[in-house]
Write a protein that holds these residues in place. Structure first.
Motif, PDB file in Angstrom:
ATOM      1  N   LEU A  88       0.837  -1.199   0.000  1.00 22.49           N
ATOM      2  CA  LEU A  88       0.000   0.000   0.000  1.00 22.49           C
ATOM      3  C   LEU A  88       0.870   1.246   0.000  1.00 22.49           C
ATOM      4  O   LEU A  88       1.662   1.459   0.925  1.00 22.49           O
ATOM      5  CB  LEU A  88      -0.883  -0.007   1.256  1.00 22.49           C
ATOM      6  N   MET A  89       0.734   2.062  -1.025  1.00 25.14           N
ATOM      7  CA  MET A  89       1.530   3.292  -1.111  1.00 25.14           C
ATOM      8  C   MET A  89       0.628   4.474  -0.774  1.00 25.14           C
ATOM      9  O   MET A  89      -0.344   4.752  -1.475  1.00 25.14           O
ATOM     10  CB  MET A  89       2.107   3.433  -2.519  1.00 25.14           C
ATOM     11  N   LEU A  90       0.971   5.165   0.324  1.00 29.55           N
ATOM     12  CA  LEU A  90       0.142   6.272   0.785  1.00 29.55           C
ATOM     13  C   LEU A  90       0.432   7.520  -0.042  1.00 29.55           C
ATOM     14  O   LEU A  90       1.584   7.943  -0.147  1.00 29.55           O
ATOM     15  CB  LEU A  90       0.440   6.544   2.270  1.00 29.55           C
ATOM     16  N   VAL A  91      -0.610   8.084  -0.644  1.00 35.61           N
ATOM     17  CA  VAL A  91      -0.433   9.293  -1.458  1.00 35.61           C
ATOM     18  C   VAL A  91      -1.472  10.333  -1.035  1.00 35.61           C
ATOM     19  O   VAL A  91      -2.470  10.006  -0.395  1.00 35.61           O
ATOM     20  CB  VAL A  91      -0.603   8.999  -2.971  1.00 35.61           C
ATOM     21  N   GLU A  92      -1.215  11.581  -1.384  1.00 37.60           N
ATOM     22  CA  GLU A  92      -2.241  12.598  -1.143  1.00 37.60           C
ATOM     23  C   GLU A  92      -3.345  12.420  -2.178  1.00 37.60           C
ATOM     24  O   GLU A  92      -3.067  12.083  -3.328  1.00 37.60           O
ATOM     25  CB  GLU A  92      -1.632  13.991  -1.237  1.00 37.60           C
ATOM     26  N   PRO A  93      -4.588  12.650  -1.759  1.00 32.78           N
ATOM     27  CA  PRO A  93      -5.699  12.353  -2.671  1.00 32.78           C
ATOM     28  C   PRO A  93      -5.633  13.160  -3.958  1.00 32.78           C
ATOM     29  O   PRO A  93      -6.098  12.713  -5.010  1.00 32.78           O
ATOM     30  CB  PRO A  93      -6.936  12.721  -1.854  1.00 32.78           C
ATOM     31  N   ASP A 139      -6.903   7.497  -8.919  1.00 32.36           N
ATOM     32  CA  ASP A 139      -7.101   6.060  -8.839  1.00 32.36           C
ATOM     33  C   ASP A 139      -6.584   5.522  -7.509  1.00 32.36           C
ATOM     34  O   ASP A 139      -5.695   4.686  -7.469  1.00 32.36           O
ATOM     35  CB  ASP A 139      -6.364   5.407 -10.017  1.00 32.36           C
ATOM     36  N   CYS A 140      -7.101   6.078  -6.404  1.00 30.37           N
ATOM     37  CA  CYS A 140      -6.632   5.550  -5.125  1.00 30.37           C
ATOM     38  C   CYS A 140      -7.816   5.244  -4.207  1.00 30.37           C
ATOM     39  O   CYS A 140      -8.872   5.848  -4.285  1.00 30.37           O
ATOM     40  CB  CYS A 140      -5.632   6.498  -4.457  1.00 30.37           C
ATOM     41  N   GLU A 145       7.494  12.583  -5.623  1.00 30.23           N
ATOM     42  CA  GLU A 145       7.591  13.211  -6.938  1.00 30.23           C
ATOM     43  C   GLU A 145       6.570  12.557  -7.872  1.00 30.23           C
ATOM     44  O   GLU A 145       6.215  11.390  -7.686  1.00 30.23           O
ATOM     45  CB  GLU A 145       9.001  13.002  -7.517  1.00 30.23           C
ATOM     46  N   THR A 146       6.158  13.305  -8.902  1.00 31.71           N
ATOM     47  CA  THR A 146       5.154  12.776  -9.838  1.00 31.71           C
ATOM     48  C   THR A 146       5.576  11.440 -10.442  1.00 31.71           C
ATOM     49  O   THR A 146       4.780  10.499 -10.538  1.00 31.71           O
ATOM     50  CB  THR A 146       4.911  13.804 -10.965  1.00 31.71           C
ATOM     51  N   GLU A 147       6.856  11.339 -10.813  1.00 34.89           N
ATOM     52  CA  GLU A 147       7.280  10.062 -11.468  1.00 34.89           C
ATOM     53  C   GLU A 147       7.258   8.901 -10.478  1.00 34.89           C
ATOM     54  O   GLU A 147       7.054   7.749 -10.874  1.00 34.89           O
ATOM     55  CB  GLU A 147       8.671  10.206 -12.131  1.00 34.89           C
ATOM     56  N   GLU A 148       7.460   9.200  -9.189  1.00 34.88           N
ATOM     57  CA  GLU A 148       7.376   8.122  -8.188  1.00 34.88           C
ATOM     58  C   GLU A 148       5.932   7.623  -8.067  1.00 34.88           C
ATOM     59  O   GLU A 148       5.683   6.427  -7.939  1.00 34.88           O
ATOM     60  CB  GLU A 148       7.894   8.606  -6.831  1.00 34.88           C
ATOM     61  N   ILE A 149       4.998   8.563  -8.105  1.00 31.02           N
ATOM     62  CA  ILE A 149       3.591   8.143  -8.023  1.00 31.02           C
ATOM     63  C   ILE A 149       3.203   7.354  -9.268  1.00 31.02           C
ATOM     64  O   ILE A 149       2.510   6.338  -9.184  1.00 31.02           O
ATOM     65  CB  ILE A 149       2.676   9.366  -7.820  1.00 31.02           C
ATOM     66  N   GLU A 150       3.693   7.804 -10.433  1.00 31.93           N
ATOM     67  CA  GLU A 150       3.379   7.057 -11.670  1.00 31.93           C
ATOM     68  C   GLU A 150       3.943   5.647 -11.604  1.00 31.93           C
ATOM     69  O   GLU A 150       3.262   4.668 -11.893  1.00 31.93           O
ATOM     70  CB  GLU A 150       3.949   7.793 -12.893  1.00 31.93           C
ATOM     71  N   LEU A 197      -2.337   2.305  -4.596  1.00 29.81           N
ATOM     72  CA  LEU A 197      -2.317   3.656  -4.031  1.00 29.81           C
ATOM     73  C   LEU A 197      -3.479   3.820  -3.048  1.00 29.81           C
ATOM     74  O   LEU A 197      -4.623   3.481  -3.361  1.00 29.81           O
ATOM     75  CB  LEU A 197      -2.424   4.718  -5.126  1.00 29.81           C
ATOM     76  N   VAL A 198      -3.185   4.340  -1.861  1.00 30.87           N
ATOM     77  CA  VAL A 198      -4.222   4.549  -0.842  1.00 30.87           C
ATOM     78  C   VAL A 198      -4.114   5.961  -0.279  1.00 30.87           C
ATOM     79  O   VAL A 198      -3.061   6.594  -0.344  1.00 30.87           O
ATOM     80  CB  VAL A 198      -4.114   3.524   0.319  1.00 30.87           C
ATOM     81  N   THR A 199      -5.220   6.465   0.284  1.00 30.95           N
ATOM     82  CA  THR A 199      -5.224   7.809   0.872  1.00 30.95           C
ATOM     83  C   THR A 199      -5.878   7.790   2.252  1.00 30.95           C
ATOM     84  O   THR A 199      -6.549   6.833   2.625  1.00 30.95           O
ATOM     85  CB  THR A 199      -6.053   8.813   0.046  1.00 30.95           C
ATOM     86  N   LEU A 200      -5.682   8.906   2.954  1.00 27.77           N
ATOM     87  CA  LEU A 200      -6.349   9.145   4.238  1.00 27.77           C
ATOM     88  C   LEU A 200      -7.282  10.335   4.051  1.00 27.77           C
ATOM     89  O   LEU A 200      -7.016  11.432   4.562  1.00 27.77           O
ATOM     90  CB  LEU A 200      -5.318   9.441   5.323  1.00 27.77           C
ATOM     91  N   GLY A 201      -8.347  10.141   3.300  1.00 28.96           N
ATOM     92  CA  GLY A 201      -9.289  11.232   3.073  1.00 28.96           C
ATOM     93  C   GLY A 201      -8.618  12.400   2.381  1.00 28.96           C
ATOM     94  O   GLY A 201      -7.624  12.243   1.679  1.00 28.96           O
ATOM     95  N   SER A 202      -9.153  13.606   2.588  1.00 32.59           N
ATOM     96  CA  SER A 202      -8.650  14.764   1.850  1.00 32.59           C
ATOM     97  C   SER A 202      -7.651  15.572   2.662  1.00 32.59           C
ATOM     98  O   SER A 202      -7.197  16.624   2.231  1.00 32.59           O
ATOM     99  CB  SER A 202      -9.825  15.660   1.457  1.00 32.59           C
TER     100      SER A 202
END
Lengths: 251, 251
Positions: free
Chosen positions: B174-179, B184-185, B210-215, B223-228
């Protein structure tokens, strides 16, 4: 993202307002913005506006309020009052900062038996003002637009009366305890979301609650735990809020 | 509660063992225990024993291992590997400390594009040793008996290969990203508990991925998030772990 500033007076589009001194200093001295710069303004009550810097020359920074917009973070669907025993200085700063990241509506500092500070010194000192600043700063960071109210400190014994004034009778008042301290406590993950969308979360000091506080708490509040693990006092509110947000589908 | 010490060699009742130097110093110089004192010993692999101090006179503290007992905190029912971008010194210390409070099984430090430290300096320096000490200390505090392995730092690009060695193919990564960073998370609270009881949680540096890391991450991980809301890098693992523990009924 445009730089965001706390502007409690921002509520009418087209008006010029003066930023609070510390926000003005941040705009001028740290970010070095100049007239014409586009910013975002939040009023601390959940409202956000665009803004354009008008004047940075004098002692005050003047910004023209633009149209209303959505803050980057949605407001939570439930108003939570975090009650925290006052911890040593930087640890309590963290409690304020971390609680604010969740968009809680109020923070009630209390003095419990094991607190290392007295009510009178808290009321005389500058900690309340410091906590308010920290709450503003954390609101900016998390993308929210609601600054939690920092309520006047009270004793553990006064707490039940104070909460009655803030919450309605249907709101759960959840007192976080260590699982070893009572047989009669629920896991936070089992709690149902309150229908009236208000709740209080009560967390103790370093070293935990005194036995008589837990006994009294068990008659006034609902005792809850976070499994069998012991979390340090300064992170317990954060862990409990994350758990509540998950159980109540706010994440 | 009896004072607890990390004793990796404690595994046979009736044997005399020597505590690691820093644990011996804590027993002798801070707690000032003397021969005959009752203690608890945990081996870092989930086992706990009673113990009786035998000798504190020389350079080494000797304790006799007693019968096996249950550690104060239950081990979690799922083995989580926390992968964290290396943060500035005390912030990374907090990531290690806070993750350990949850009884995670391993912590994998990584160097991402925005990390302010290089892999070679991490491998040469003393930070690994420092992190291991912090993990032992946090294990004592939380009442657990498993000290997470601090894995050798790697780059974000090597991560997928390293995780394959630690986890089996069914384990969610699970990779935590900002919403705002991806459409697609999933929200963490929607995740099902993995049947094989293993998972990895991957969290980014100050300032985010970085954007390329998220890609790249979107092709390798979930990809997962903690709400907004935006959580600061040093508390994001704690919030995510509390959320996972709630969603997976570990609290």
């Amino acid at each position: 993202m445009r730089p965001r500033f706390y502007a409690p007076k921002a509520n009418i589009s087209g008006e010029n307002i003066v930023l609070p001194d510390y926000e003005g200093r941040h705009l001028r001295q740290v970010l070095r913005l100049t007239p014409g710069a586009e910013v975002a303004l939040f009023d601390g009550n959940g409202n956000e506006f665009s803004g354009i810097v008008q004047d940075v020359a004098g002692n005050s920074v003047v910004v023209r309020v633009g149209s209303q917009s959505s803050p980057p973070a949605l407001e939570p669907g439930i108003a939570i009052t975090v009650v925290s025993a006052v911890l040593k200085s930087h640890l309590m700063d963290n409690v304020i900062k971390y609680s604010t990241l969740f968009g809680v509506s109020a923070i009630q500092p209390i003095v419990s038996v094991r607190s290392e500070v007295s009510l009178s010194s808290l009321k005389q000192g500058k900690r309340m003002e410091r906590w308010r600043r920290i709450a503003v700063s954390a609101t900016k960071q998390c993308g929210g637009a609601t600054v939690p109210s920092i309520l006047s400190p009270c004793s553990f014994n006064e707490l039940s009366k104070n909460l009655t004034e803030v919450l309605d009778p249907e709101s759960p008042q959840l007192m976080l305890v260590e699982p070893s301290s009572s047989h009669d406590c629920l896991s936070i993950s089992e709690l149902k979301k309150p229908e009236n969308r208000r709740a209080a979360l009560i967390v103790g000091p370093e070293g935990g609650w005194e036995t008589e506080e837990i006994e009294k708490g068990s008659t006034l509040f609902k005792l809850v735990t976070l499994g069998s693990r012991t979390f340090r006092a300064e992170v317990a509110p954060l862990v409990a809020l994350a758990s509540l947000f998950t159980a109540w589908k706010e994440f």
